[in-house]
Design a protein around this motif. Structure first.
Motif, mmCIF file in Angstrom:
data_model
loop_
_atom_site.group_PDB
_atom_site.id
_atom_site.type_symbol
_atom_site.label_atom_id
_atom_site.label_comp_id
_atom_site.label_asym_id
_atom_site.label_seq_id
_atom_site.Cartn_x
_atom_site.Cartn_y
_atom_site.Cartn_z
ATOM 1 N N ARG A 244 0.716 -1.093 -0.032
ATOM 2 C CA ARG A 244 0.280 -0.053 -0.123
ATOM 3 C C ARG A 244 0.854 1.149 -0.032
ATOM 4 O O ARG A 244 0.690 2.286 -0.662
ATOM 5 C CB ARG A 244 -0.886 -0.134 1.252
ATOM 6 C CG ARG A 244 -2.010 1.085 1.083
ATOM 7 C CD ARG A 244 -3.009 1.082 2.230
ATOM 8 N NE ARG A 244 -3.397 -0.286 2.350
ATOM 9 C CZ ARG A 244 -3.677 -0.909 3.692
ATOM 10 N NH1 ARG A 244 -3.667 0.096 4.835
ATOM 11 N NH2 ARG A 244 -3.949 -1.845 4.185
ATOM 12 N N LEU A 245 1.875 1.134 0.690
ATOM 13 C CA LEU A 245 2.694 2.343 0.941
ATOM 14 C C LEU A 245 3.585 2.603 -0.472
ATOM 15 O O LEU A 245 3.745 3.634 -0.865
ATOM 16 C CB LEU A 245 3.841 2.065 1.768
ATOM 17 C CG LEU A 245 4.572 3.047 2.925
ATOM 18 C CD1 LEU A 245 3.373 4.026 3.428
ATOM 19 C CD2 LEU A 245 5.280 2.599 4.030
ATOM 20 N N ILE A 246 4.076 1.745 -1.249
ATOM 21 C CA ILE A 246 4.664 1.856 -2.431
ATOM 22 C C ILE A 246 3.616 2.255 -3.416
ATOM 23 O O ILE A 246 3.893 3.116 -4.182
ATOM 24 C CB ILE A 246 5.435 0.522 -3.046
ATOM 25 C CG1 ILE A 246 6.575 0.154 -1.867
ATOM 26 C CG2 ILE A 246 6.024 0.900 -4.270
ATOM 27 C CD1 ILE A 246 6.916 -1.244 -2.277
ATOM 28 N N ALA A 248 1.150 4.010 -3.018
ATOM 29 C CA ALA A 248 0.741 5.609 -3.029
ATOM 30 C C ALA A 248 1.568 6.615 -3.359
ATOM 31 O O ALA A 248 1.449 7.642 -3.355
ATOM 32 C CB ALA A 248 0.239 5.931 -1.600
ATOM 33 N N ARG A 260 4.025 0.443 -9.678
ATOM 34 C CA ARG A 260 3.070 0.697 -8.773
ATOM 35 C C ARG A 260 1.577 -0.060 -8.833
ATOM 36 O O ARG A 260 0.974 -0.563 -8.048
ATOM 37 C CB ARG A 260 2.806 2.119 -8.888
ATOM 38 C CG ARG A 260 2.786 2.828 -7.437
ATOM 39 C CD ARG A 260 2.668 4.306 -7.536
ATOM 40 N NE ARG A 260 1.548 4.710 -8.534
ATOM 41 C CZ ARG A 260 1.087 5.886 -8.842
ATOM 42 N NH1 ARG A 260 1.413 6.778 -7.910
ATOM 43 N NH2 ARG A 260 0.226 6.070 -9.826
ATOM 44 N N GLU A 269 -9.384 -1.120 -1.506
ATOM 45 C CA GLU A 269 -9.601 0.375 -1.503
ATOM 46 C C GLU A 269 -9.941 0.528 -0.123
ATOM 47 O O GLU A 269 -10.769 -0.041 0.424
ATOM 48 C CB GLU A 269 -10.732 0.751 -2.494
ATOM 49 C CG GLU A 269 -10.313 1.006 -3.936
ATOM 50 C CD GLU A 269 -9.612 2.424 -3.798
ATOM 51 O OE1 GLU A 269 -9.694 3.401 -3.168
ATOM 52 O OE2 GLU A 269 -8.533 2.197 -4.791
ATOM 53 N N THR A 270 -9.061 1.176 0.610
ATOM 54 C CA THR A 270 -9.463 1.599 2.065
ATOM 55 C C THR A 270 -9.244 3.141 1.992
ATOM 56 O O THR A 270 -8.382 3.880 1.612
ATOM 57 C CB THR A 270 -8.353 0.890 2.812
ATOM 58 O OG1 THR A 270 -6.945 1.163 2.253
ATOM 59 C CG2 THR A 270 -8.573 -0.343 3.089
ATOM 60 N N THR A 271 -9.994 3.591 2.844
ATOM 61 C CA THR A 271 -9.977 5.116 3.045
ATOM 62 C C THR A 271 -9.863 5.113 4.789
ATOM 63 O O THR A 271 -10.115 4.212 5.539
ATOM 64 C CB THR A 271 -10.958 5.913 2.705
ATOM 65 O OG1 THR A 271 -12.365 5.217 2.982
ATOM 66 C CG2 THR A 271 -11.057 6.374 1.439
ATOM 67 N N GLU A 272 -9.300 6.051 5.136
ATOM 68 C CA GLU A 272 -9.011 6.145 6.596
ATOM 69 C C GLU A 272 -10.397 6.012 7.460
ATOM 70 O O GLU A 272 -11.292 6.562 7.010
ATOM 71 C CB GLU A 272 -8.328 7.480 6.781
ATOM 72 C CG GLU A 272 -7.781 7.849 8.186
ATOM 73 C CD GLU A 272 -7.195 9.485 8.314
ATOM 74 O OE1 GLU A 272 -6.867 9.869 9.292
ATOM 75 O OE2 GLU A 272 -7.436 10.113 7.190
#
Lengths: 272, 292
Positions: A244-246, A248, A260, A269-272
């Motif tokens: 997820r980090l890469i 973004a 990517r 898909e995740t949102t905060e």
């Protein structure tokens, strides 16, 4: 096989007690070999700075042990330990004393750690400045008379002044423009080789890490979720958080975008 | 062809100081069409933020600033407006998102009060209940699920990502024709930044808002903008559709800038100069492919 220069053995840090306790670092173990650049990446709150601060001895771990060259470091560090492990911070303007000249700031490091004969130290200051690519007569200047990149070079010179072995770099280029950043990263690479330095590189910038680190430790919420050498970690990230980090990271070329999206495939898909 | 939302022509800016006159913008021209996302990309000191401030009419109030050229907003010359008229544009017809959301929100007022203030600029008689309802609706558009909690909170009780969404929601609440975004998301974590940009992109598309996007981050620009202007030392050095500029940069400065960005695919740190006389080369313009 030589012993690692730095080892963290089940290091934890908890701030506060009872219900308010914050577990900033939870049982972190890794070893750093002499001459390598180990990157610690993670987002805010991941515990990367907590670990850096414990390595530097700013505060002791709540539990666990940190070893330098095989010897456990005491909770309150001796001068010798402080000499061996130095820090370069993100914002050199706030880490250099504005009322002192560049030369005086560097000289102080030499005086405290008793490096060189005192008559020699003025020359050493000049040599240090030249080593980081600045003219020796910058010693007379005030930090405010320097650009951001030049100031960061001074901060690096200061970390080298006391013949340190390990340099903890805490986001050393994230306040710099990209052209300046490239030059400073080049310098760091070069110094690591010529001085046989070991870097612990704390950052959130994966594009930088990809090009400078030998190994990468990924932190999330106080835990180390993945540790691997740079090539392997980017080719095949094991932990979903790493993926997820890469995926973004904003990128500029099509090849990067392709990498990517291949990593993003399968991520929800995740949102905060 | 319709009137551009923003049309800057040969804009110059200088400051009068103790050491004489320093010119920081040497005649820049750029335009933003309705609904278009345009990026102004450059390093610190290039003049990108002062350009935004002139558009908002903030620098005009500074006594030491000398501004030349013209700025047309929806066909109206901004220079011809008085202070009150300019004030009336801000927050209604044009709005701005700043880099650090937590410090641009007022820490001593709840989000709800700040939202009410923003909405009152467009409709001075809006009741608190109506304002809150509208605020909750637009917060939902930026994927804030728990609007009631957010509205009741003070900015320091919310995360950076939530504050940034609140800022975006506020900036778009009065349906402005032009949104100026100065390094939005730079202060946020990468995963949060990516989400924020996605949300912002979705929202400006739906509302057909024109955006002037100011950034130093080439990756972010590539993903957000339709068209790009590269600014260097107060001059536009390259302009064109985002794809054309990123896939075939022509100006020596743009090339250096692109080469300097560390690649996610590796390849080491490039060896490039911080400065070069070539960077003073004349403007490169890419054809406006596919643009009416």
């Amino acid at each position: 096989m030589t012993a690692p220069i730095l080892e963290l053995d089940a290091v934890s840090k908890t701030f506060g007690t009872g219900a308010d306790a914050v577990h900033a670092a939870q049982s972190i173990s890794f070893a750093v070999n002499r001459g390598e650049c180990l990157a610690i990446v993670g987002e805010s709150g991941s515990g990367k700075s907590t670990v850096a601060n414990m390595i530097l001895g700013i505060y002791p771990p709540s539990s666990g042990e940190i070893r330098l060259n095989g010897t456990a470091l005491p909770a309150s560090r001796k001068l010798e330990h402080r000499r061996a492990i130095q820090l370069v911070q993100q914002n050199p303007l706030s880490s250099l004393n504005p009322k002192r000249s560049i030369g005086a700031s560097l000289r102080l490091a030499l005086d405290v750690h008793d490096i060189g004969a005192s008559a020699e130290r003025a020359n050493l200051v000049g040599a240090l400045l030249e080593e980081v690519g600045l003219p020796a007569d910058f010693a007379r200047r005030s930090p405010t008379a320097l650009s951001g990149g030049q100031r960061q070079r001074v901060a690096i010179a200061r970390a080298l002044a006391c013949q340190s072995e390990i340099v903890v770099l805490d986001e050393p280029t994230s306040a710099l423009d990209v052209l300046v950043q490239a030059r400073v990263l080049k310098l760091l690479n070069q110094l690591r080789e010529t001085r046989d330095l070991t870097f612990v590189f704390i950052t959130h910038d994966l594009s930088v890490v990809r090009n400078i680190a030998t190994r990468i430790a990924v932190f999330e919420k106080g835990r180390m979720v993945e540790l691997g050498d740079t090539e392997t970690l980017f080719a095949n990230p094991a932990h979903p958080y790493t993926r997820r980090l890469i995926s973004a990271v904003p990128v500029v070329t099509l090849e990067e975008a392709a990498l990517r999206s291949s990593l993003a495939a399968g991520l929800e898909e995740t949102t905060e | 062809m319709s009137t551009p939302t923003l049309d800057i022509r040969n804009l110059t800016l200088g400051f009068k100081g103790y050491t004489g006159f320093t010119e920081v913008l040497h005649g820049i021209s750029l335009s933003v069409e309705p609904g278009e996302r345009v990026a102004l990309v450059g390093e610190s000191g290039s003049g990108k933020s002062v350009t935004a401030r002139i558009v908002l009419g903030l620098l005009q109030e500074l006594r030491t600033a000398r501004i030349g050229g013209s700025v047309l907003f929806e066909g109206r010359e901004l220079d011809g407006l008085n202070k009150r008229e300019r004030h009336a544009l801000r927050g209604k017809a044009m709005s701005m998102i700043f880099q650090d959301p937590t410090s641009s929100l007022n820490p001593v007022f709840r989000i709800s009060d700040q939202f009410h203030d923003v909405l009152r600029r467009a409709d001075p008689r809006i009741t608190r209940d109506a304002a809150l309802e509208r605020a909750a609706a637009i917060l939902a558009e930026v994927s804030v699920r728990d609007a009631e909690r957010v509205l009741n909170a003070f900015p320091f009780q919310l995360s950076g990502g939530l504050n940034q969404r609140v800022m975006i929601a506020m900036a778009l609440a009065n349906e402005p024709a032009l949104l100026i975004a100065d390094e939005p998301g730079t202060a946020l974590d990468v995963t949060v930044q990516a989400q924020t940009l996605q949300l912002m992109r979705k929202l400006v598309e739906e509302h057909h808002t024109a955006v002037l996007f100011i950034s130093h981050n080439l990756g972010v620009v590539r993903e957000f903008a339709d068209r790009v202007y590269v600014i260097y030392k107060g001059r536009i050095v390259e302009q064109g559709p985002t794809r054309a500029v990123f896939e075939g940069p022509r100006h020596p400065y743009t090339r250096a800038l692109m080469a300097a960005v560390p690649r996610l695919t590796g390849g080491g740190i490039p060896d490039i100069d911080e400065d070069s006389p070539d960077f003073g080369a004349p403007l490169e313009t890419h054809d406006a492919e596919g643009r009416a």
